[in-house]
Design an enzyme around this catalytic site. Sequence first.
Site, mmCIF file in Angstrom:
data_model
loop_
_atom_site.group_PDB
_atom_site.id
_atom_site.type_symbol
_atom_site.label_atom_id
_atom_site.label_comp_id
_atom_site.label_asym_id
_atom_site.label_seq_id
_atom_site.Cartn_x
_atom_site.Cartn_y
_atom_site.Cartn_z
ATOM 1 C CG ASP A 1 -57.013 -32.595 -2.153
ATOM 2 O OD1 ASP A 1 -56.782 -31.834 -1.198
ATOM 3 O OD2 ASP A 1 -56.326 -32.617 -3.193
ATOM 4 C CE1 TYR B 1 -51.779 -38.444 -1.637
ATOM 5 C CE2 TYR B 1 -49.552 -37.694 -1.175
ATOM 6 C CZ TYR B 1 -50.892 -37.720 -0.869
ATOM 7 O OH TYR B 1 -51.358 -37.024 0.224
#
Length: 246
Positions: free
Chosen positions: A52, A109
């Site tokens: 994102d 992540y």
Amino acid sequence: MKLLLSISYDGTDYNGWIIQPKVKTIQGELTKAISLVTKTNNFKLMGASKTDSGVHALDQKVLLEIEFKPELSRFQRAINNALPSDIILNSIDFVDDDFSIRNVKQKQYVYTINDRNTNIFDQRFELNLKDFKIDIKRLQDILNLFVGKHDFKLFSGLTLDEQLTINTIRTIDSIKVIDQDSKIKIIFEAKSFIRYQIRMIVGASLHCLQNKRITIEQIKEKLNGIGEKSTIVIDSKGLVLQHITF
């Protein structure tokens, strides 16, 4: 010819991975660099993860399909010279013709929080919570609620129309909270994630930890599809795509 690239980037000044008109994106800058080096637009570029806006990466994997066989070290050096300084091509290797960038085994992540002192050189890559001391054990207990197979539609940035075509039932393999280098790091591992999923999980968990806006029972209900979509989306700057394995 198929090539597998590993790239790192500081996502602060970019509107995410996916190429878009009139805005700066990672895929857009990589496409321009490769076009400049190859003197053609006749190639395909596909990322393994659609990070994102504002999200960073240490090991984004990218599949490049081109019509010639380059000399890898020279090709890598030329692309790095053409890229902006906040994007780096770490490595490039040939892969088999049947290789698919979608056949990911696991993505890792890491979300970084600083609840102590701010280091000016790290501010672009961490959430600063210096006025709130984090109880690591309690935060881990809250995050454990999200581990395993759940319907994450109420912890995603998907629209109602997107939910009709995108599977929101996902499995998170593990979430670990560690204290490393005087920072709190939350490590997520799973095969795939939905838009904003990690940021919404971290946001809800931190608010639950502070007894604000959401409770443990409400988290459990939302994971069972009960209630409204969570509105807590934590800042993207603390999130880094750490590693992808195939």
